[in-house]
Scaffold this motif. Structure first.
Motif, PDB file in Angstrom:
ATOM      1  N   ASN A 139       0.825  -1.114  -0.167  1.00 20.68           N
ATOM      2  CA  ASN A 139      -0.096  -0.145  -0.064  1.00 20.68           C
ATOM      3  C   ASN A 139       0.730   1.254  -0.061  1.00 20.68           C
ATOM      4  O   ASN A 139       0.408   2.432  -0.130  1.00 20.68           O
ATOM      5  N   ASP A 140       2.057   1.121   0.103  1.00 24.06           N
ATOM      6  CA  ASP A 140       3.118   2.174   0.156  1.00 24.06           C
ATOM      7  C   ASP A 140       4.131   1.868  -0.506  1.00 24.06           C
ATOM      8  O   ASP A 140       4.634   0.645  -0.579  1.00 24.06           O
ATOM      9  N   GLY A 141       4.828   2.648  -1.308  1.00 25.14           N
ATOM     10  CA  GLY A 141       5.873   2.302  -2.264  1.00 25.14           C
ATOM     11  C   GLY A 141       7.063   3.113  -2.032  1.00 25.14           C
ATOM     12  O   GLY A 141       7.211   4.183  -1.441  1.00 25.14           O
ATOM     13  N   ARG A 142       8.507   2.302  -2.411  1.00 25.69           N
ATOM     14  CA  ARG A 142       9.388   3.177  -2.363  1.00 25.69           C
ATOM     15  C   ARG A 142      10.061   3.451  -3.835  1.00 25.69           C
ATOM     16  O   ARG A 142       9.657   2.879  -4.701  1.00 25.69           O
ATOM     17  N   ASP A 143      10.535   4.768  -4.036  1.00 29.02           N
ATOM     18  CA  ASP A 143      10.914   5.242  -5.185  1.00 29.02           C
ATOM     19  C   ASP A 143      12.287   4.717  -5.695  1.00 29.02           C
ATOM     20  O   ASP A 143      12.711   4.585  -7.006  1.00 29.02           O
ATOM     21  N   ASP A 144      13.028   3.977  -4.749  1.00 31.64           N
ATOM     22  CA  ASP A 144      14.396   3.582  -5.181  1.00 31.64           C
ATOM     23  C   ASP A 144      14.474   2.122  -5.420  1.00 31.64           C
ATOM     24  O   ASP A 144      15.616   1.707  -5.411  1.00 31.64           O
ATOM     25  N   TRP A 145      13.582   1.356  -5.298  1.00 29.15           N
ATOM     26  CA  TRP A 145      13.510  -0.030  -5.196  1.00 29.15           C
ATOM     27  C   TRP A 145      14.114  -0.517  -6.825  1.00 29.15           C
ATOM     28  O   TRP A 145      14.721  -1.545  -7.032  1.00 29.15           O
ATOM     29  N   MET A 146      14.106   0.325  -7.841  1.00 28.70           N
ATOM     30  CA  MET A 146      14.537  -0.148  -9.136  1.00 28.70           C
ATOM     31  C   MET A 146      16.082   0.564  -9.175  1.00 28.70           C
ATOM     32  O   MET A 146      16.587  -0.210 -10.314  1.00 28.70           O
ATOM     33  N   ASP A 147      16.547   1.083  -8.352  1.00 29.94           N
ATOM     34  CA  ASP A 147      18.050   1.154  -8.360  1.00 29.94           C
ATOM     35  C   ASP A 147      18.710   0.219  -7.858  1.00 29.94           C
ATOM     36  O   ASP A 147      19.379   0.155  -6.775  1.00 29.94           O
ATOM     37  N   SER A 148      18.979  -0.790  -8.777  1.00 26.93           N
ATOM     38  CA  SER A 148      19.720  -2.047  -8.474  1.00 26.93           C
ATOM     39  C   SER A 148      20.958  -2.368  -9.469  1.00 26.93           C
ATOM     40  O   SER A 148      20.641  -2.072 -10.668  1.00 26.93           O
ATOM     41  N   GLU A 149      21.701  -3.087  -9.318  1.00 29.31           N
ATOM     42  CA  GLU A 149      22.979  -3.409  -9.973  1.00 29.31           C
ATOM     43  C   GLU A 149      22.360  -4.291 -10.850  1.00 29.31           C
ATOM     44  O   GLU A 149      23.127  -4.669 -11.948  1.00 29.31           O
ATOM     45  N   MET A 150      21.458  -5.026 -10.572  1.00 32.21           N
ATOM     46  CA  MET A 150      21.099  -6.044 -11.276  1.00 32.21           C
ATOM     47  C   MET A 150      20.675  -5.683 -12.821  1.00 32.21           C
ATOM     48  O   MET A 150      20.791  -6.330 -13.922  1.00 32.21           O
ATOM     49  N   THR A 151      20.124  -4.406 -12.966  1.00 31.68           N
ATOM     50  CA  THR A 151      19.545  -3.862 -14.363  1.00 31.68           C
ATOM     51  C   THR A 151      20.754  -3.241 -15.233  1.00 31.68           C
ATOM     52  O   THR A 151      20.462  -3.079 -16.416  1.00 31.68           O
ATOM     53  N   ALA A 152      21.893  -3.236 -14.465  1.00 23.97           N
ATOM     54  CA  ALA A 152      22.950  -2.786 -15.473  1.00 23.97           C
ATOM     55  C   ALA A 152      23.511  -3.666 -16.337  1.00 23.97           C
ATOM     56  O   ALA A 152      23.808  -5.016 -15.945  1.00 23.97           O
ATOM     57  N   GLY A 153      23.479  -3.209 -17.552  1.00 27.00           N
ATOM     58  CA  GLY A 153      23.883  -4.355 -18.562  1.00 27.00           C
ATOM     59  C   GLY A 153      22.969  -5.358 -18.952  1.00 27.00           C
ATOM     60  O   GLY A 153      23.344  -6.365 -19.373  1.00 27.00           O
ATOM     61  N   ALA A 154      21.669  -5.316 -18.411  1.00 24.87           N
ATOM     62  CA  ALA A 154      20.595  -6.159 -18.901  1.00 24.87           C
ATOM     63  C   ALA A 154      19.436  -5.389 -19.534  1.00 24.87           C
ATOM     64  O   ALA A 154      19.168  -4.274 -19.238  1.00 24.87           O
ATOM     65  N   GLY A 155      18.694  -6.188 -20.103  1.00 26.39           N
ATOM     66  CA  GLY A 155      17.530  -5.992 -20.754  1.00 26.39           C
ATOM     67  C   GLY A 155      16.295  -5.971 -19.662  1.00 26.39           C
ATOM     68  O   GLY A 155      16.595  -6.586 -18.784  1.00 26.39           O
ATOM     69  N   VAL A 156      15.331  -4.993 -19.946  1.00 32.23           N
ATOM     70  CA  VAL A 156      14.445  -4.968 -18.893  1.00 32.23           C
ATOM     71  C   VAL A 156      12.967  -4.963 -19.474  1.00 32.23           C
ATOM     72  O   VAL A 156      12.763  -4.528 -20.443  1.00 32.23           O
ATOM     73  N   VAL A 157      12.301  -5.740 -18.800  1.00 33.83           N
ATOM     74  CA  VAL A 157      10.557  -5.883 -18.893  1.00 33.83           C
ATOM     75  C   VAL A 157       9.997  -5.331 -17.544  1.00 33.83           C
ATOM     76  O   VAL A 157      10.337  -6.013 -16.687  1.00 33.83           O
ATOM     77  N   TYR A 158       8.967  -4.470 -17.846  1.00 37.13           N
ATOM     78  CA  TYR A 158       8.447  -3.669 -16.641  1.00 37.13           C
ATOM     79  C   TYR A 158       7.064  -4.253 -16.758  1.00 37.13           C
ATOM     80  O   TYR A 158       6.276  -3.926 -17.636  1.00 37.13           O
ATOM     81  N   VAL A 159       6.490  -4.747 -15.643  1.00 43.93           N
ATOM     82  CA  VAL A 159       5.137  -5.378 -15.283  1.00 43.93           C
ATOM     83  C   VAL A 159       4.429  -4.366 -14.396  1.00 43.93           C
ATOM     84  O   VAL A 159       4.895  -4.291 -13.388  1.00 43.93           O
ATOM     85  N   SER A 160       3.167  -3.990 -14.831  1.00 42.41           N
ATOM     86  CA  SER A 160       2.448  -3.333 -13.777  1.00 42.41           C
ATOM     87  C   SER A 160       0.976  -3.820 -13.925  1.00 42.41           C
ATOM     88  O   SER A 160       0.469  -4.238 -14.799  1.00 42.41           O
ATOM     89  N   GLY A 161       0.134  -3.848 -12.798  1.00 44.94           N
ATOM     90  CA  GLY A 161      -1.066  -4.053 -12.616  1.00 44.94           C
ATOM     91  C   GLY A 161      -2.038  -2.981 -12.994  1.00 44.94           C
ATOM     92  O   GLY A 161      -3.327  -3.067 -12.909  1.00 44.94           O
ATOM     93  N   ASN A 162      -1.585  -1.821 -13.235  1.00 45.31           N
ATOM     94  CA  ASN A 162      -2.435  -0.813 -13.330  1.00 45.31           C
ATOM     95  C   ASN A 162      -2.538  -0.476 -15.051  1.00 45.31           C
ATOM     96  O   ASN A 162      -1.553  -0.245 -15.838  1.00 45.31           O
ATOM     97  N   PRO A 163      -3.874  -0.645 -15.499  1.00 46.77           N
ATOM     98  CA  PRO A 163      -4.324  -0.600 -16.817  1.00 46.77           C
ATOM     99  C   PRO A 163      -3.770   0.569 -17.401  1.00 46.77           C
ATOM    100  O   PRO A 163      -3.413   0.763 -18.819  1.00 46.77           O
TER     101      PRO A 163
END
Length: 306
Positions: free
Chosen positions: A259-283
């Motif tokens: 019910n509350d979110g953090r803005d920094d959760w996507m700042d990860s070393e995992m996404t460096a040099g990797a392709g990304v697909v982003y999934v959301s439940g909000n139409p």
């Protein structure tokens, strides 16, 4: 007296055991095997009903008789609509034979549990192959190679052109050929679990969102990509193979709405040099720019096969 004594004698040495699968996908029927063993030397167990302590699980099974020193099995089909880890309630064997005036019950709590994974759906890989990140991130598209790598069981979303029909006919189920990949890419599936304001029926949309994330991850892994999963609650590092697919499914089985979110959760070393697909439940987000590495939110209407 007869109506009170016979049920007691009939079930006095009856033993119950239950076999359940360790994991299933939500919405997928699965079987529970209940074994009834009568250890009485002379007295049969007659008119035995096996049922769960939970009324939601129905009346269970029924056997007309289990002979002395005999055993039988009852199979019950269940379907679970939600992900998660579920503990089965205790089960009971009951008999009111012969008069129905008195009922004898044998109750067993075996602690059985089952993990319910997200549902896996067929994915249109052609749409995803057009998505890419920025900078040095390689495009998700890659060749399948031309050298034979291995055989494996068919999974939802596999290319039918890769089915080895002769081998499939011999073993009785579909087998897929895997080819040695020409390159190797890393893919990170971003799953936003934060409840957006003003979205009706988001609980149901969230289940479909998790299904989509699982389908994407499994589809990429089936094509020998290295896949990672990143959510506001945590992550599953990039990896390959069927065992890694199980780890991702187990993580997705436990994710919950925030019910509350953090803005920094996507700042990860995992996404460096990797392709990304982003999934959301909000139409409202489907197909819109996500602001992450230049990719758009995945639109399930374009990606999931009808």
């Amino acid at each position: 007296v007869v109506g009170a004594v016979i049920p007691v004698m009939s079930l006095r040495r009856v033993r119950l055991t239950r076999e359940v699968p360790s994991a299933v996908h939500r919405g997928e029927p699965y079987a529970i095997t209940q074994r009834i063993e009568n250890l009485n030397r002379f007295v049969p167990a007659i008119s035995v009903r096996v049922k769960s302590a939970s009324e939601e699980d129905g009346d269970g099974g029924y056997v007309s008789a289990v002979r002395a020193r005999g055993k039988t099995t009852v199979r019950i089909e269940h379907v679970v609509a939600r992900r998660g880890v579920y503990a089965f309630p205790p089960m009971s064997a009951l008999s009111a034979f012969p008069l129905g005036l008195f009922e004898r019950r044998v109750r067993v709590d075996d602690g059985a549990a089952i993990t319910v994974y997200p549902r896996i759906q067929a994915v249109r890989m052609g749409m995803l192959e057009q998505m890419h990140g920025t900078g040095d991130t390689p495009k998700l598209r890659r060749g399948d190679g031309d050298e034979f790598f291995s055989l494996r069981d068919y999974m939802m979303g596999d290319d039918p052109r890769k089915i080895a029909w002769k081998v499939s006919a011999r073993v009785g189920h579909l087998i897929v050929r895997e080819l040695e990949p020409s390159t190797s890419h890393n893919i990170v599936v971003l799953l936003d679990t934060v409840r957006p304001p003003g979205v009706d029926h988001f609980d149901d949309l969230f289940e479909e969102e998790v299904d989509l994330a699982a389908s994407l991850a499994v589809s990429f892994l089936n094509r020998q990509y290295a896949v990672g999963l990143l959510t506001p609650e945590g992550s599953e590092p990039i990896g390959e193979g069927n065992s890694h697919a199980t780890k991702i499914l187990e993580m997705l089985a436990g994710v919950e709405i925030r019910n509350d979110g953090r803005d920094d959760w996507m700042d990860s070393e995992m996404t460096a040099g990797a392709g990304v697909v982003y999934v959301s439940g909000n139409p409202a987000n489907w197909g819109a720019p996500s602001g992450v590495k230049g990719v758009k939110f995945v639109d399930p209407r374009e990606v999931i096969r009808a």
